[in-house]
Write a protein that holds these residues in place. Structure first.
Motif, mmCIF file in Angstrom:
data_model
loop_
_atom_site.group_PDB
_atom_site.id
_atom_site.type_symbol
_atom_site.label_atom_id
_atom_site.label_comp_id
_atom_site.label_asym_id
_atom_site.label_seq_id
_atom_site.Cartn_x
_atom_site.Cartn_y
_atom_site.Cartn_z
ATOM 1 N N GLN A 186 0.812 -1.217 0.000
ATOM 2 C CA GLN A 186 0.000 0.000 0.000
ATOM 3 C C GLN A 186 0.843 1.265 0.000
ATOM 4 O O GLN A 186 0.338 2.349 -0.324
ATOM 5 C CB GLN A 186 -0.957 0.006 1.202
ATOM 6 C CG GLN A 186 -2.083 -1.003 1.081
ATOM 7 C CD GLN A 186 -3.256 -0.703 1.997
ATOM 8 O OE1 GLN A 186 -3.956 0.276 1.826
ATOM 9 N NE2 GLN A 186 -3.465 -1.568 2.968
ATOM 10 N N HIS A 187 2.121 1.136 0.351
ATOM 11 C CA HIS A 187 3.034 2.285 0.304
ATOM 12 C C HIS A 187 3.705 2.396 -1.063
ATOM 13 O O HIS A 187 4.619 3.194 -1.237
ATOM 14 C CB HIS A 187 4.103 2.158 1.390
ATOM 15 C CG HIS A 187 3.554 1.993 2.778
ATOM 16 N ND1 HIS A 187 2.851 2.978 3.425
ATOM 17 C CD2 HIS A 187 3.590 0.935 3.636
ATOM 18 C CE1 HIS A 187 2.483 2.547 4.624
ATOM 19 N NE2 HIS A 187 2.913 1.310 4.773
ATOM 20 N N ASP A 188 3.246 1.572 -2.023
ATOM 21 C CA ASP A 188 3.818 1.524 -3.370
ATOM 22 C C ASP A 188 5.305 1.189 -3.322
ATOM 23 O O ASP A 188 6.122 1.735 -4.059
ATOM 24 C CB ASP A 188 3.609 2.849 -4.118
ATOM 25 C CG ASP A 188 3.873 2.710 -5.611
ATOM 26 O OD1 ASP A 188 3.610 1.622 -6.161
ATOM 27 O OD2 ASP A 188 4.357 3.678 -6.222
ATOM 28 N N SER A 189 5.641 0.262 -2.423
ATOM 29 C CA SER A 189 7.029 -0.171 -2.290
ATOM 30 C C SER A 189 7.039 -1.648 -1.910
ATOM 31 O O SER A 189 6.005 -2.237 -1.611
ATOM 32 C CB SER A 189 7.767 0.653 -1.238
ATOM 33 O OG SER A 189 7.191 0.473 0.049
ATOM 34 N N THR A 190 8.221 -2.231 -1.931
ATOM 35 C CA THR A 190 8.384 -3.606 -1.464
ATOM 36 C C THR A 190 9.395 -3.623 -0.334
ATOM 37 O O THR A 190 10.412 -2.918 -0.403
ATOM 38 C CB THR A 190 8.843 -4.535 -2.602
ATOM 39 O OG1 THR A 190 9.177 -5.823 -2.052
ATOM 40 C CG2 THR A 190 10.047 -3.977 -3.347
ATOM 41 N N PRO A 191 9.144 -4.410 0.716
ATOM 42 C CA PRO A 191 10.120 -4.492 1.807
ATOM 43 C C PRO A 191 11.287 -5.412 1.497
ATOM 44 O O PRO A 191 12.200 -5.542 2.323
ATOM 45 C CB PRO A 191 9.281 -5.048 2.967
ATOM 46 C CG PRO A 191 8.249 -5.887 2.296
ATOM 47 C CD PRO A 191 7.922 -5.189 0.999
ATOM 48 N N LEU A 192 11.287 -6.045 0.317
ATOM 49 C CA LEU A 192 12.302 -7.036 -0.031
ATOM 50 C C LEU A 192 13.282 -6.494 -1.057
ATOM 51 O O LEU A 192 12.871 -5.920 -2.075
ATOM 52 C CB LEU A 192 11.634 -8.294 -0.602
ATOM 53 C CG LEU A 192 10.747 -9.106 0.336
ATOM 54 C CD1 LEU A 192 9.863 -10.062 -0.464
ATOM 55 C CD2 LEU A 192 11.609 -9.882 1.334
ATOM 56 N N THR A 193 14.559 -6.701 -0.803
ATOM 57 C CA THR A 193 15.602 -6.393 -1.790
ATOM 58 C C THR A 193 16.676 -7.463 -1.717
ATOM 59 O O THR A 193 16.836 -8.148 -0.695
ATOM 60 C CB THR A 193 16.257 -5.020 -1.539
ATOM 61 O OG1 THR A 193 16.822 -4.997 -0.215
ATOM 62 C CG2 THR A 193 15.266 -3.885 -1.692
ATOM 63 N N THR A 194 17.426 -7.607 -2.809
ATOM 64 C CA THR A 194 18.580 -8.504 -2.807
ATOM 65 C C THR A 194 19.712 -7.858 -2.029
ATOM 66 O O THR A 194 19.653 -6.671 -1.659
ATOM 67 C CB THR A 194 19.046 -8.796 -4.241
ATOM 68 O OG1 THR A 194 19.567 -7.578 -4.811
ATOM 69 C CG2 THR A 194 17.907 -9.319 -5.102
ATOM 70 N N VAL A 195 20.762 -8.603 -1.784
ATOM 71 C CA VAL A 195 21.923 -8.048 -1.067
ATOM 72 C C VAL A 195 22.604 -6.964 -1.900
ATOM 73 O O VAL A 195 23.354 -6.147 -1.372
ATOM 74 C CB VAL A 195 22.929 -9.162 -0.701
ATOM 75 C CG1 VAL A 195 22.344 -10.090 0.351
ATOM 76 C CG2 VAL A 195 23.361 -9.956 -1.932
ATOM 77 N N GLU A 196 22.306 -6.952 -3.220
ATOM 78 C CA GLU A 196 22.822 -5.884 -4.098
ATOM 79 C C GLU A 196 21.832 -4.726 -4.194
ATOM 80 O O GLU A 196 21.985 -3.828 -5.027
ATOM 81 C CB GLU A 196 23.095 -6.427 -5.507
ATOM 82 C CG GLU A 196 24.206 -7.463 -5.594
ATOM 83 C CD GLU A 196 23.708 -8.870 -5.261
ATOM 84 O OE1 GLU A 196 22.453 -9.074 -5.230
ATOM 85 O OE2 GLU A 196 24.549 -9.751 -5.024
ATOM 86 N N ASN A 197 20.770 -4.776 -3.347
ATOM 87 C CA ASN A 197 19.741 -3.740 -3.267
ATOM 88 C C ASN A 197 18.845 -3.659 -4.505
ATOM 89 O O ASN A 197 18.260 -2.611 -4.780
ATOM 90 C CB ASN A 197 20.364 -2.366 -2.974
ATOM 91 C CG ASN A 197 20.905 -2.282 -1.561
ATOM 92 O OD1 ASN A 197 20.270 -2.753 -0.620
ATOM 93 N ND2 ASN A 197 22.097 -1.705 -1.415
ATOM 94 N N GLN A 198 18.683 -4.756 -5.230
ATOM 95 C CA GLN A 198 17.689 -4.833 -6.289
ATOM 96 C C GLN A 198 16.340 -5.149 -5.666
ATOM 97 O O GLN A 198 16.226 -6.025 -4.805
ATOM 98 C CB GLN A 198 18.048 -5.920 -7.309
ATOM 99 C CG GLN A 198 16.992 -6.122 -8.385
ATOM 100 C CD GLN A 198 17.214 -7.358 -9.238
ATOM 101 O OE1 GLN A 198 18.117 -8.164 -8.949
ATOM 102 N NE2 GLN A 198 16.404 -7.536 -10.268
ATOM 103 N N GLU A 199 15.297 -4.446 -6.096
ATOM 104 C CA GLU A 199 13.965 -4.698 -5.550
ATOM 105 C C GLU A 199 13.477 -6.099 -5.913
ATOM 106 O O GLU A 199 13.685 -6.574 -7.024
ATOM 107 C CB GLU A 199 12.965 -3.667 -6.079
ATOM 108 C CG GLU A 199 13.115 -2.295 -5.460
ATOM 109 C CD GLU A 199 11.941 -1.383 -5.806
ATOM 110 O OE1 GLU A 199 11.148 -1.734 -6.721
ATOM 111 O OE2 GLU A 199 11.810 -0.318 -5.161
ATOM 112 N N VAL A 200 12.811 -6.729 -4.942
ATOM 113 C CA VAL A 200 12.194 -8.039 -5.127
ATOM 114 C C VAL A 200 10.709 -7.884 -4.843
ATOM 115 O O VAL A 200 10.322 -7.352 -3.800
ATOM 116 C CB VAL A 200 12.811 -9.100 -4.199
ATOM 117 C CG1 VAL A 200 12.085 -10.436 -4.341
ATOM 118 C CG2 VAL A 200 14.301 -9.262 -4.478
#
Length: 369
Positions: free
Chosen positions: A116-130
């Motif tokens: 709902q915040h138009d974001s994802t709480p998950l990223t790779t260790v290289e900071n790519q969005e998941v």
């Protein structure tokens, strides 16, 4: 924080990786996952029937223990046992009218990869969005979710069994208890005796339906359906289900629940009904269905109803279903088969070939009920 998760990419269905998970923000909750169900909807992402932006962590039938809460969270606290449900906005007309399953933002919140915040709480260790899936992504050791995704449950009930109440079991039973709302003595037919169909059948039994007819092509599943309360079973490979249902019921069934998504089965779900009957369908189908609306629907005043997530408010129906499970009225332990998280590929294979009705991945192997 660092977590372990089964990530899905265009190159590989599942690969265990270390990911970054954001801490809970205002109105969010961090959950340590104990187990998660494997659902056909996860498989529809793998085969691209339902597109979700890759990479993604799938899983949407999680159960676990609250680890931490963000500001302004009032319904749960650390240590509470919870089931994770689907995402809904809570603000559209349908949500405000008590039909979270019909949320106008259902597709956006559950399949876009964002919350709902138009974001994802998950990223790779290289900071790519998941991408986050269904607002939870429960094929992981931890999940950060919106408070509306959280349903507090009885601590005395084994959490390993409860994840599927967040989708599959809720969809089947909610379609019966919330959508079609049969009266005692109404006739009920379920087409497809997988997890959704059998949970709908169990709800029909609780509602007092009679007869309760189960239709499938697998003798083993029909035997289980009989054990769970079906008064009649029909193997549609051996006989015409419509003719047999009308023979059993006389005028045709009051209600049918179609769970397969196969066009011919959907038609059978309509044709087996009496005048003014209702066929509810919950399936994700891949093939188009063509039929004459007057002949198949209008002529007998029938209703073909599409139902999402059992027309349910998870916070209302899931505690009720868990209490049914605890009392023995909803024996879903006879449907499940446990797997380690690392065996997720095999769980999907077994689900597809019918050797497992409801696979459940055990994430926290140290958990004791």
């Amino acid at each position: 924080m660092k977590i372990q998760a089964m990530i899905t990419t265009p190159e590989k269905d599942f690969q265990k990786q270390t990911l970054n998970l954001a801490e809970p923000k205002d109105g969010e909750v961090l959950v340590r996952l104990v187990a998660t169900g494997v659902c056909h909807t996860d498989a529809t992402v793998l085969d691209k029937t339902i597109p979700v932006p890759p990479p993604v962590v799938l899983g949407h039938e999680g159960s676990g223990i609250v680890e931490k809460v963000g500001e302004n969270v009032t319904t749960v606290k650390p240590g509470d046992h919870v089931v994770l449900g689907f995402s809904y906005c809570g603000a559209c007309d349908n949500c405000l009218e008590g039909n979270a399953g019909g949320c106008e933002n259902m597709i956006l919140l559950n399949f876009s990869g964002k919350n709902q915040h138009d974001s994802t709480p998950l990223t790779t260790v290289e900071n790519q969005e998941v991408s986050q899936f269904f607002g939870q992504s429960s094929f992981a050791t931890y999940s950060t979710v919106d408070e509306k995704n959280i349903i507090k449950v009885d601590k005395e009930v084994d959490l390993r069994y409860l994840g599927p109440f967040g989708c599959g079991f809720m969809t089947g039973s909610g379609t019966v208890l919330n959508s079609i709302q049969p009266e005692p003595g109404n006739s009920f037919v379920v087409f497809g005796t997988g997890a959704v169909g059998l949970s709908g059948m169990l709800a029909a039994k609780i509602a007092g339906c009679y007869p309760i007819i189960a239709v499938d092509i697998h003798h083993s599943r029909l035997e289980l359906a009989k054990e769970l309360g079906a008064t009649h079973t029909i193997n549609s490979k051996d006989e015409d289900p419509v003719a047999r249902i009308k023979e059993i019921t006389g005028k045709g069934a009051h209600y049918s629940l179609e769970t397969t998504g196969v066009p011919e089965v959907t038609l059978a779900g309509l044709r087996c009904l009496r005048v003014k009957g209702i066929c509810a369908t919950v399936a994700v189908g891949k093939s188009d269905l063509t039929f004459n609306v007057f002949n198949e629907v209008v002529a007998n005043s029938l209703t073909l109803s599409g139902v999402i997530e059992g027309d349910a408010v998870p916070q209302l129906i899931i505690p009720k279903l868990v209490s049914f499970f605890k009392s023995g009225q909803f024996p879903i332990e006879k449907l499940v088969k446990f797997y380690d998280l690392e065996d997720v590929d095999q769980a999907f294979v077994d689900s597809a070939n019918g050797s497992a009705i409801k696979p459940i991945l055990i994430i926290d192997k140290e958990y004791k009920a």
